[in-house]
Design an enzyme around this catalytic site. Structure first.
Site, PDB file in Angstrom:
ATOM      1  N   LYS A  13       0.687  -1.102   0.034  1.00 15.66           N
ATOM      2  CA  LYS A  13       0.106  -0.036  -0.082  1.00 15.66           C
ATOM      3  C   LYS A  13       0.871   1.220   0.012  1.00 15.66           C
ATOM      4  CE  LYS A  13      -1.339  -0.341   4.751  1.00 15.66           C
ATOM      5  NZ  LYS A  13      -0.124   0.379   5.391  1.00 15.66           N
ATOM      6  N   ARG A  88      -4.950   2.834  12.621  1.00 18.54           N
ATOM      7  CA  ARG A  88      -4.586   1.416  12.681  1.00 18.54           C
ATOM      8  C   ARG A  88      -5.371   0.764  13.913  1.00 18.54           C
ATOM      9  NH1 ARG A  88       1.703   1.030  12.157  1.00 18.54           N
ATOM     10  NH2 ARG A  88       1.019   1.568  10.198  1.00 18.54           N
ATOM     11  N   ARG A 127      11.989  -7.511   1.267  1.00 16.30           N
ATOM     12  CA  ARG A 127      11.897  -5.908   1.280  1.00 16.30           C
ATOM     13  C   ARG A 127      13.496  -5.231   1.508  1.00 16.30           C
ATOM     14  NH1 ARG A 127       6.924  -2.534   3.271  1.00 16.30           N
ATOM     15  NH2 ARG A 127       7.678  -3.078   5.272  1.00 16.30           N
ATOM     16  N   ARG A 160      15.220  -3.358   6.734  1.00 14.89           N
ATOM     17  CA  ARG A 160      14.668  -2.925   7.840  1.00 14.89           C
ATOM     18  C   ARG A 160      14.659  -3.918   9.122  1.00 14.89           C
ATOM     19  NH1 ARG A 160       9.546   0.525   6.320  1.00 14.89           N
ATOM     20  NH2 ARG A 160       8.797  -1.103   7.877  1.00 14.89           N
ATOM     21  N   ARG A 171       4.389  -8.896  13.711  1.00 18.66           N
ATOM     22  CA  ARG A 171       3.814  -7.862  13.183  1.00 18.66           C
ATOM     23  C   ARG A 171       2.154  -8.094  12.619  1.00 18.66           C
ATOM     24  NH1 ARG A 171       7.644  -5.393   8.856  1.00 18.66           N
ATOM     25  NH2 ARG A 171       6.197  -3.831   8.546  1.00 18.66           N
TER      26      ARG A 171
END
Ligand SMILES: [Zn+2]
Length: 215
Positions: A13, A88, A127, A160, A171
């Protein structure tokens, strides 16, 4: 037009938000960026947020909302927003409703990025981010032209800390617990659309544009 993007980490997103904001001249407002900016400028809110981030505690809903609302108010009445990663939690969603009502700000479209969990884990571990210009790459879906190097500024790419496999499941669990109720909160509203985000970046984008046409 004001748009909300909902979806788990790794649903793509962020990339879509950037492109759509450009196409529709919206201000792309992500909580992560708003936090970094407030912390960097050492505003009173930034100092407060930093104390949570530094000690690894979750930034409370109320504080998250204040940072987002401050950014919206700074931009003036005529600005349009794409909120990426906010709200969130249901408490944040309620706070946003109150704020929007008070500011006479319409929430025109709510797009939910839907991807199966197995795909998300695969994507997230692939990623890589440029530590300098923050450009995000993906070894599977969007590899850099030169191995492990940023296309834009040639800085070596990094993974990251929160994209490491051990952290990812946690997560996703948090997302599931906190955000699934938000989907119920918004589901019946006009402008709510579920986007199949397991498709190519181009297809997701065109589906999104199509969904917004009905708006
Ligand atoms: Zn870079």
């Amino acid at each position: 037009m004001n748009i909300l993007f909902l979806g788990p980490p790794g649903s793509g997103k962020g990339t879509q938000a950037k492109q759509l904001a450009e196409k529709l001249s919206l201000q792309h407002l992500s909580t992560g960026d708003a936090f970094r900016e407030a912390i960097g400028n050492k505003t009173p809110l930034g100092v407060e947020i930093k104390s949570y981030v530094d000690s690894g505690r979750l930034v409370p809903d109320e504080l998250v909302s204040r940072v987002v609302f401050e950014k919206i108010q700074q931009s003036g009445k005529s600005a349009s927003f794409l909120l990426d990663g906010y709200p969130r939690t249901v408490d944040q969603a309620k706070a946003l409703d109150d704020f929007a009502k008070h500011e006479k700000m319409a929430l025109d479209a709510i797009l939910l990025f839907d991807v199966p969990a197995t795909d998300l884990i695969k994507r997230l571990t692939a990623r890589r981010q440029c530590p300098k210009c923050k450009e995000v790459f993906n070894l599977v879906t969007r590899p850099p032209k030169v191995k492990d190097t940023c296309d834009a500024c040639s800085t070596p790419l990094m993974q990251r800390a929160d994209d490491q496999e051990s952290v990812i499941k946690e997560r996703l669990d948090i997302y599931e617990r906190q955000t699934a109720p938000i989907i119920d909160f918004y589901k019946g509203r006009p402008g709510f659309h579920k986007i199949n985000a397991a498709q190519s970046v181009e297809k997701v984008f065109s589906d999104m544009v199509e969904a917004l046409k009905g708006k």
